[in-house]
Design a protein around this motif. Sequence first.
Motif, PDB file in Angstrom:
ATOM      1  N   HIS A  70      91.888 145.250  37.026  1.00 31.64           N
ATOM      2  CA  HIS A  70      93.246 144.712  37.197  1.00 31.64           C
ATOM      3  C   HIS A  70      93.408 144.084  38.586  1.00 31.64           C
ATOM      4  CE1 HIS A  70      95.207 145.658  33.484  1.00 31.64           C
ATOM      5  NE2 HIS A  70      94.878 146.933  33.554  1.00 31.64           N
ATOM      6  N   ALA A  71      92.804 144.683  39.598  1.00 31.84           N
ATOM      7  CA  ALA A  71      92.866 144.105  40.950  1.00 31.84           C
ATOM      8  C   ALA A  71      92.127 142.769  40.993  1.00 31.84           C
ATOM      9  CB  ALA A  71      92.266 145.077  41.963  1.00 31.84           C
ATOM     10  N   GLU A  72      90.992 142.682  40.276  1.00 36.05           N
ATOM     11  CA  GLU A  72      90.243 141.419  40.231  1.00 36.05           C
ATOM     12  C   GLU A  72      91.073 140.304  39.596  1.00 36.05           C
ATOM     13  OE1 GLU A  72      86.651 142.347  38.107  1.00 36.05           O
ATOM     14  OE2 GLU A  72      85.869 143.588  39.734  1.00 36.05           O
ATOM     15  N   VAL A  73      91.763 140.629  38.508  1.00 35.81           N
ATOM     16  CA  VAL A  73      92.574 139.601  37.847  1.00 35.81           C
ATOM     17  C   VAL A  73      93.809 139.256  38.663  1.00 35.81           C
ATOM     18  CG1 VAL A  73      92.268 139.264  35.367  1.00 35.81           C
ATOM     19  CG2 VAL A  73      92.987 141.432  36.152  1.00 35.81           C
ATOM     20  N   ALA A  74      94.322 140.224  39.391  1.00 40.22           N
ATOM     21  CA  ALA A  74      95.473 139.943  40.257  1.00 40.22           C
ATOM     22  C   ALA A  74      95.076 138.935  41.330  1.00 40.22           C
ATOM     23  CB  ALA A  74      95.992 141.227  40.890  1.00 40.22           C
ATOM     24  N   ARG A  75      93.837 139.030  41.831  1.00 37.10           N
ATOM     25  CA  ARG A  75      93.356 138.043  42.808  1.00 37.10           C
ATOM     26  C   ARG A  75      93.244 136.654  42.191  1.00 37.10           C
ATOM     27  NH1 ARG A  75      90.173 142.450  44.538  1.00 37.10           N
ATOM     28  NH2 ARG A  75      88.399 141.782  43.263  1.00 37.10           N
ATOM     29  N   ASP A  76      93.083 136.611  40.856  1.00 35.91           N
ATOM     30  CA  ASP A  76      93.045 135.324  40.149  1.00 35.91           C
ATOM     31  C   ASP A  76      94.456 134.787  39.877  1.00 35.91           C
ATOM     32  OD1 ASP A  76      90.300 135.483  40.087  1.00 35.91           O
ATOM     33  OD2 ASP A  76      90.198 136.203  38.016  1.00 35.91           O
ATOM     34  N   GLY A  77      95.478 135.551  40.268  1.00 35.61           N
ATOM     35  CA  GLY A  77      96.854 135.098  40.086  1.00 35.61           C
ATOM     36  C   GLY A  77      97.545 135.653  38.853  1.00 35.61           C
ATOM     37  N   VAL A  78      96.905 136.575  38.151  1.00 38.96           N
ATOM     38  CA  VAL A  78      97.523 137.169  36.958  1.00 38.96           C
ATOM     39  C   VAL A  78      98.168 138.489  37.383  1.00 38.96           C
ATOM     40  CG1 VAL A  78      97.134 138.000  34.622  1.00 38.96           C
ATOM     41  CG2 VAL A  78      95.742 136.116  35.507  1.00 38.96           C
ATOM     42  N   SER A  87     106.043 143.381  24.437  1.00 44.12           N
ATOM     43  CA  SER A  87     105.541 142.029  24.172  1.00 44.12           C
ATOM     44  C   SER A  87     105.107 141.343  25.465  1.00 44.12           C
ATOM     45  CB  SER A  87     106.590 141.192  23.452  1.00 44.12           C
ATOM     46  OG  SER A  87     107.756 141.070  24.241  1.00 44.12           O
ATOM     47  N   GLU A  88     105.849 141.528  26.562  1.00 47.46           N
ATOM     48  CA  GLU A  88     105.482 140.902  27.832  1.00 47.46           C
ATOM     49  C   GLU A  88     104.251 141.565  28.433  1.00 47.46           C
ATOM     50  OE1 GLU A  88     108.735 140.221  30.534  1.00 47.46           O
ATOM     51  OE2 GLU A  88     110.102 139.932  28.842  1.00 47.46           O
ATOM     52  N   LEU A  89     104.148 142.877  28.309  1.00 47.54           N
ATOM     53  CA  LEU A  89     102.953 143.576  28.794  1.00 47.54           C
ATOM     54  C   LEU A  89     101.727 143.171  27.987  1.00 47.54           C
ATOM     55  CD1 LEU A  89     104.450 147.124  29.437  1.00 47.54           C
ATOM     56  CD2 LEU A  89     103.769 145.418  31.145  1.00 47.54           C
ATOM     57  N   SER A  99      91.443 135.743  31.958  1.00 48.16           N
ATOM     58  CA  SER A  99      90.981 135.582  33.336  1.00 48.16           C
ATOM     59  C   SER A  99      89.571 136.156  33.499  1.00 48.16           C
ATOM     60  CB  SER A  99      91.955 136.279  34.289  1.00 48.16           C
ATOM     61  OG  SER A  99      91.506 136.181  35.606  1.00 48.16           O
ATOM     62  N   ASN A 100      89.323 137.309  32.888  1.00 45.90           N
ATOM     63  CA  ASN A 100      87.974 137.898  32.946  1.00 45.90           C
ATOM     64  C   ASN A 100      86.939 136.990  32.307  1.00 45.90           C
ATOM     65  OD1 ASN A 100      88.260 140.247  34.374  1.00 45.90           O
ATOM     66  ND2 ASN A 100      88.683 141.501  32.587  1.00 45.90           N
ATOM     67  N   TYR A 101      87.257 136.474  31.122  1.00 44.22           N
ATOM     68  CA  TYR A 101      86.325 135.568  30.449  1.00 44.22           C
ATOM     69  C   TYR A 101      86.107 134.304  31.286  1.00 44.22           C
ATOM     70  CZ  TYR A 101      86.021 138.059  25.980  1.00 44.22           C
ATOM     71  OH  TYR A 101      85.748 138.966  24.994  1.00 44.22           O
ATOM     72  N   ARG A 102      87.156 133.760  31.852  1.00 46.08           N
ATOM     73  CA  ARG A 102      87.051 132.549  32.670  1.00 46.08           C
ATOM     74  C   ARG A 102      86.169 132.808  33.901  1.00 46.08           C
ATOM     75  NH1 ARG A 102      92.174 132.081  33.790  1.00 46.08           N
ATOM     76  NH2 ARG A 102      92.662 131.413  31.697  1.00 46.08           N
ATOM     77  N   ARG A 103      86.393 133.941  34.583  1.00 45.38           N
ATOM     78  CA  ARG A 103      85.609 134.278  35.759  1.00 45.38           C
ATOM     79  C   ARG A 103      84.137 134.458  35.389  1.00 45.38           C
ATOM     80  NH1 ARG A 103      86.743 139.145  36.838  1.00 45.38           N
ATOM     81  NH2 ARG A 103      88.949 138.773  37.093  1.00 45.38           N
ATOM     82  N   ARG A 104      83.885 135.106  34.259  1.00 44.00           N
ATOM     83  CA  ARG A 104      82.503 135.297  33.801  1.00 44.00           C
ATOM     84  C   ARG A 104      81.858 133.933  33.562  1.00 44.00           C
ATOM     85  NH1 ARG A 104      79.222 139.091  30.798  1.00 44.00           N
ATOM     86  NH2 ARG A 104      80.862 140.626  30.868  1.00 44.00           N
ATOM     87  N   TRP A 105      82.585 133.027  32.913  1.00 47.14           N
ATOM     88  CA  TRP A 105      82.047 131.703  32.609  1.00 47.14           C
ATOM     89  C   TRP A 105      81.727 130.929  33.902  1.00 47.14           C
ATOM     90  CZ3 TRP A 105      79.748 129.267  28.901  1.00 47.14           C
ATOM     91  CH2 TRP A 105      79.632 127.885  28.951  1.00 47.14           C
TER      92      TRP A 105
END
Length: 191
Positions: A70-78, A87-89, A99-105
């Motif tokens: 979650h901290a990694e994705v927060a650094r990506d702006g999520v 529903s929002e969660l 974001s994880n898939y994008r970072r992996r790619w």
Amino acid sequence: FFFAFPRRWQKALYLVLGAACIITPWSIRNWVVLHDRILVSTGYGATFFQSSDERLYTIEGKHKWYSTVHAEVARDGVVKPNTDKESELDRWLLQCGLSNYRRRWQQRPWSFVPFFTDRFFRLWYANESGAVRSEIGLGLCSILFAPLGMWQLWRWRHTQRDLALIAGALILYFVGVHLIVFPEFRYVLPV
């Protein structure tokens, strides 16, 4: 749908009305109890997020790595929304997974080959416990029954073509979905 089967439009209409009769009480319940516009349920986001990183596959892994990921994705702006609406969660968790898939790619594109290979084999034995005994048991059952099912579908291709096509399409659908989301035990059973 109605134009594809002009003689069957009444049956299609009955199907849609029947589905609406089943779904509507859940939608009303979600609005009254959760104060949220949820058609049936949420939860795809959590499963999608869990599937985006192999560290999160097991219950132990989730406890150990959730806050880090979650901290990694927060650094990506999520950033997690300040709400208690399911529903929002769920949308936020879906964004975390993307974001994880994008970072992996971007960082390790070749890691998708072993990642999806492992995911394909997990279709036949996955469970969140990570217990080797359970996974071996499920895998052995799959080794016995999956080939028999495929053989039966092959046999039906001439005698019961529609049934074979529907069953084959369902299998391909579940395999496709489970290559994208984490194949939890209860969802693997249809495969």
